[in-house]
Scaffold this motif. Structure first.
Motif, PDB file in Angstrom:
ATOM      1  N   ASN A 132     -15.162  50.039  34.813  1.00 26.49           N
ATOM      2  CA  ASN A 132     -13.869  49.400  34.550  1.00 26.49           C
ATOM      3  C   ASN A 132     -12.719  50.074  35.292  1.00 26.49           C
ATOM      4  O   ASN A 132     -11.557  49.728  35.083  1.00 26.49           O
ATOM      5  N   LYS A 133     -13.062  51.061  36.138  1.00 23.37           N
ATOM      6  CA  LYS A 133     -12.065  51.759  36.966  1.00 23.37           C
ATOM      7  C   LYS A 133     -10.939  52.340  36.113  1.00 23.37           C
ATOM      8  O   LYS A 133      -9.759  52.165  36.405  1.00 23.37           O
ATOM      9  N   ARG A 134     -11.327  53.040  35.087  1.00 19.72           N
ATOM     10  CA  ARG A 134     -10.367  53.643  34.163  1.00 19.72           C
ATOM     11  C   ARG A 134     -10.279  55.153  34.362  1.00 19.72           C
ATOM     12  O   ARG A 134     -11.255  55.814  34.733  1.00 19.72           O
ATOM     13  N   ILE A 135      -9.118  55.697  34.100  1.00 18.01           N
ATOM     14  CA  ILE A 135      -8.911  57.133  34.050  1.00 18.01           C
ATOM     15  C   ILE A 135      -9.226  57.600  32.637  1.00 18.01           C
ATOM     16  O   ILE A 135      -8.638  57.101  31.668  1.00 18.01           O
ATOM     17  N   VAL A 136     -10.166  58.539  32.503  1.00 21.55           N
ATOM     18  CA  VAL A 136     -10.507  59.086  31.187  1.00 21.55           C
ATOM     19  C   VAL A 136     -10.443  60.609  31.271  1.00 21.55           C
ATOM     20  O   VAL A 136     -11.216  61.244  31.986  1.00 21.55           O
ATOM     21  N   GLN A 137      -9.512  61.171  30.559  1.00 18.95           N
ATOM     22  CA  GLN A 137      -9.322  62.622  30.502  1.00 18.95           C
ATOM     23  C   GLN A 137      -9.949  63.161  29.219  1.00 18.95           C
ATOM     24  O   GLN A 137      -9.678  62.655  28.131  1.00 18.95           O
ATOM     25  N   THR A 138     -10.791  64.169  29.332  1.00 20.09           N
ATOM     26  CA  THR A 138     -11.322  64.870  28.167  1.00 20.09           C
ATOM     27  C   THR A 138     -10.333  65.945  27.740  1.00 20.09           C
ATOM     28  O   THR A 138      -9.788  66.659  28.582  1.00 20.09           O
ATOM     29  N   ILE A 159      -8.181  66.451  35.736  1.00 23.85           N
ATOM     30  CA  ILE A 159      -8.768  67.783  35.834  1.00 23.85           C
ATOM     31  C   ILE A 159     -10.005  67.934  34.954  1.00 23.85           C
ATOM     32  O   ILE A 159     -10.915  68.700  35.269  1.00 23.85           O
ATOM     33  N   CYS A 160     -10.069  67.199  33.847  1.00 27.40           N
ATOM     34  CA  CYS A 160     -11.280  67.212  33.014  1.00 27.40           C
ATOM     35  C   CYS A 160     -11.757  65.775  32.821  1.00 27.40           C
ATOM     36  O   CYS A 160     -11.738  65.221  31.716  1.00 27.40           O
ATOM     37  N   ASP A 161     -12.173  65.195  33.924  1.00 29.80           N
ATOM     38  CA  ASP A 161     -12.654  63.819  33.969  1.00 29.80           C
ATOM     39  C   ASP A 161     -13.797  63.596  32.987  1.00 29.80           C
ATOM     40  O   ASP A 161     -14.477  64.529  32.571  1.00 29.80           O
ATOM     41  N   VAL A 162     -14.035  62.349  32.648  1.00 30.75           N
ATOM     42  CA  VAL A 162     -15.070  61.973  31.689  1.00 30.75           C
ATOM     43  C   VAL A 162     -16.448  62.526  32.066  1.00 30.75           C
ATOM     44  O   VAL A 162     -17.223  62.945  31.190  1.00 30.75           O
ATOM     45  N   GLU A 163     -16.782  62.573  33.336  1.00 31.85           N
ATOM     46  CA  GLU A 163     -18.070  63.137  33.761  1.00 31.85           C
ATOM     47  C   GLU A 163     -18.144  64.625  33.445  1.00 31.85           C
ATOM     48  O   GLU A 163     -19.181  65.130  32.988  1.00 31.85           O
ATOM     49  N   VAL A 164     -17.045  65.328  33.677  1.00 34.53           N
ATOM     50  CA  VAL A 164     -16.996  66.758  33.365  1.00 34.53           C
ATOM     51  C   VAL A 164     -17.158  66.967  31.859  1.00 34.53           C
ATOM     52  O   VAL A 164     -17.936  67.814  31.411  1.00 34.53           O
ATOM     53  N   GLY A 165     -16.410  66.185  31.070  1.00 35.63           N
ATOM     54  CA  GLY A 165     -16.518  66.301  29.624  1.00 35.63           C
ATOM     55  C   GLY A 165     -17.912  65.984  29.124  1.00 35.63           C
ATOM     56  O   GLY A 165     -18.413  66.612  28.188  1.00 35.63           O
ATOM     57  N   HIS A 166     -18.560  65.016  29.774  1.00 38.36           N
ATOM     58  CA  HIS A 166     -19.921  64.646  29.393  1.00 38.36           C
ATOM     59  C   HIS A 166     -20.898  65.784  29.672  1.00 38.36           C
ATOM     60  O   HIS A 166     -21.769  66.092  28.847  1.00 38.36           O
ATOM     61  N   ARG A 167     -20.779  66.417  30.831  1.00 43.27           N
ATOM     62  CA  ARG A 167     -21.699  67.503  31.183  1.00 43.27           C
ATOM     63  C   ARG A 167     -21.513  68.715  30.254  1.00 43.27           C
ATOM     64  O   ARG A 167     -22.486  69.365  29.855  1.00 43.27           O
ATOM     65  N   THR A 168     -20.279  69.010  29.902  1.00 42.39           N
ATOM     66  CA  THR A 168     -20.027  70.097  28.959  1.00 42.39           C
ATOM     67  C   THR A 168     -20.596  69.761  27.590  1.00 42.39           C
ATOM     68  O   THR A 168     -21.285  70.582  26.963  1.00 42.39           O
TER      69      THR A 168
END
Length: 424
Positions: A152-158, A368-377
Motif C-alpha cells: 500500500n506504499k505506506r510509511i510505518v515507523q516502529t 529510521i525504524c521502518d516496519v521491516e526493522v521493527g519486524h526483525r527485532t
C-alpha cells in the motif's frame, strides 16, 4: 473500537472492506505540498499510558482519539482541550478513525495483540502509521504488517525510539566502523518482571471498558484486572513480557550496531528460565538466552543475570562499549568524544523519533525504524520467548523466516485470531 461488543463477522468485514475500498480515491496528500508538515492530521488508536505519551508528541496534529476504555479516550481528549484549547473527536471503534478521509496517519498504542490488525487496516485505508513497539505479537503478524506497508506504499515507523537518541547512534557507528575491533559478543539486559502480587479472582469488566473488543483477536477468557491495561504485557495472549517490552528496545540497538536489521540469528537457546511459582503472570521472571548469528557473533540476552546490565554492551577484541538511556561507557574513554572520519559508515541521524516519522511522511523515505526493522527485532524477541517456553534450542532461517526441525516451535510463530478479528 466499538461501544457495541457484539460485532458480527459480517459487520466487521463489511466495515473493513469499505475502509480498504477507499484506496481507490487519493486519501493522502504529501505534507511536502504544504510545507513544515502543517497539514498532516493524526488519529490516535489506544490512548492509555504509552498512547497518552505519544499523543503529547502530536498535539498540534491530533484530531481524533480512540480507545475501548471510555475513560482513557475522554482523558486523552481533555489533554488536547487543556493544552491546545480545541476539541477532538472521540471514538470507541478504530475503523471509524480509518474511515475519515482527512486523517493522514494513525498512531497505534494499543496492547500488542492489536498492533497487527490496526496497522494493516490503516495501511489498506491509505494511512501512514506510527506503531508502538514491539511491532507484533507473533512472527507471522510482523511479516504481514511489512507486506501491508509495502503493497500500500505506506510509511510505518516502529516506536523503538532509542534509534533517535545521539548516544545510541554514536555507539552503533563506532561499533560498525571497527573502533572496538571485531565484535564477538553482545550483552542485552532486560528489566525484571513487575511483581503484580496475588492474582485476584476474575470479575465483571467495568462499564467503561468494552472488554470483548479489548480482547479482539485473542481468545475469550474472563476479565481480570491484573490482565488488562499495563499488566497486559505479562500474559502470552496479549504480549511477551520484558523480552518484547525492553528487549524490543535493546535488541534493536544490538541489531543496529551489528548491521543485522534485515537478517537475524541462526539459532536461539534459552537457559536458566524461571517463571512465577504461583503463575501470578505467565512470562519469564528470569532467563539467559544465547543467539548465534553464524558469523562469530553471539548475543546473550539476560533477565535477572548478575553479569548482564540493563542496556546493550558490545564486546570486541579491542574494547567494549556499553550504552543505555542517558549512558555511554567505553573501555577507551576517548571513544565517547571521538569524531568519525569522512570515510566512516554513517547511520541515519534522527534526534526526534516522532518528527522523523512526520518528515518521512513528507519525503516518502523509509523512517529510521521502518516496519521491516521493527519486524526483525520483534522476531528475535519472539524466538527467545519460544525457546523459553519450550525449554530447548531453536534453529531459525532468517531468509525463509522459518523454524526448522521442530514442528511445535514452528507452530508458535503464528496464532489463530478469534473471529471476526482475523488477518486476511
Amino acid at each position: 473500537m466499538s461501544s457495541n461488543s457484539n460485532v458480527s463477522r459480517r459487520q466487521f468485514l463489511k466495515t473493513t472492506t469499505a475502509a480498504a475500498g477507499l484506496m481507490a480515491a487519493p486519501m493522502f496528500i504529501p505534507a511536502s505540498a504544504f510545507g513544515a508538515n502543517e497539514r498532516i492530521l493524526t488519529g490516535h488508536i489506544g490512548v492509555g499510558g504509552m498512547g497518552r505519551g505519544n499523543l503529547g508528541k502530536f498535539l498540534d496534529k491530533a484530531v481524533a482519539v480512540c480507545d475501548v476504555d471510555s475513560k482513557h479516550a475522554q482523558a486523552a481528549a481533555k489533554t488536547v482541550l487543556d493544552k491546545k484549547n480545541r476539541e477532538v473527536e472521540i471514538y470507541g471503534d478504530y475503523r471509524k478513525v480509518l474511515d475519515r478521509k482527512d486523517i493522514d496517519a494513525v498512531v497505534v498504542s494499543t496492547p500488542d495483540h492489536w498492533h497487527a490488525l490496526t496497522t494493516i487496516h490503516a495501511c489498506e485505508a491509505g494511512k501512514d502509521v506510527y506503531c508502538e513497539k514491539p511491532l507484533s505479537l507473533t512472527i507471522n503478524e510482523g511479516r504481514k504488517m511489512v507486506e501491508a506497508a509495502r503493497s500500500n506504499k505506506r510509511i510505518v515507523q516502529t516506536g523503538s525510539m532509542q534509534r533517535s537518541a545521539a548516544n545510541f547512534r554514536h555507539a552503533c557507528e563506532l561499533v560498525r566502523n571497527g573502533y572496538i575491533g571485531k565484535v564477538h559478543t553482545v550483552h542485552v539486559g532486560l528489566a525484571n518482571t513487575n511483581d503484580p502480587g496475588k492474582l485476584p479472582a476474575d470479575s465483571d469488566a467495568p462499564s467503561n471498558l468494552d472488554y470483548d473488543f479489548w480482547l479482539g483477536p485473542a481468545k475469550v477468557r474472563p476479565y481480570n484486572e491484573k490482565r488488562v491495561h499495563y499488566n497486559f504485557r505479562f500474559w502470552w495472549d496479549y504480549s511477551g513480557g520484558q523480552m518484547t517490552n525492553w528487549g524490543a528496545h535493546h535488541i534493536d540497538i544490538a541489531h543496529w550496531g551489528l548491521g543485522k536489521d534485515d537478517s537475524g540469528p541462526l539459532s536461539v537457546e534459552a537457559t536458566e528460565v524461571k517463571f512465577h511459582p504461583e503463575m501470578a503472570h505467565e512470562v519469564p521472571e528470569a532467563c539467559r538466552i544465547t543467539y548465534d548469528y553464524g558469523d562469530g557473533v553471539k548475543m546473550i540476552v539476560g533477565q535477572g543475570q548478575k553479569d548482564i546490565q540493563m542496556g546493550t554492551r558490545f564486546i570486541g577484541d579491542k574494547g567494549e562499549i556499553y550504552v543505555n538511556r542517558g549512558v555511554f561507557k567505553a573501555s577507551d574513554e576517548g571513544l565517547q568524544s571521538m569524531k568519525l572520519k569522512d570515510s566512516d559508515i554513517r547511520l541515519i541521524e534522527s534526534n526526534n523519533h516522532h518528527q522523523n516519522f512526520l518528515d518521512c511522511m513528507a519525503s516518502r523515505e523509509l523512517p529510521i525504524c521502518d516496519v521491516e526493522v521493527g519486524h526483525r527485532t520483534a522476531t528475535a524477541c519472539h524466538l527467545g520467548n519460544i525457546s523459553c517456553r519450550l525449554g530447548r534450542k531453536i534453529a531459525w532461517d532468517p531468509v525463509s523466516e522459518k523454524i526448522s526441525g521442530d514442528a511445535e516451535a514452528a507452530e508458535m510463530t503464528h496464532r489463530a485470531h478469534r473471529a471476526p478479528y482475523v488477518l486476511g
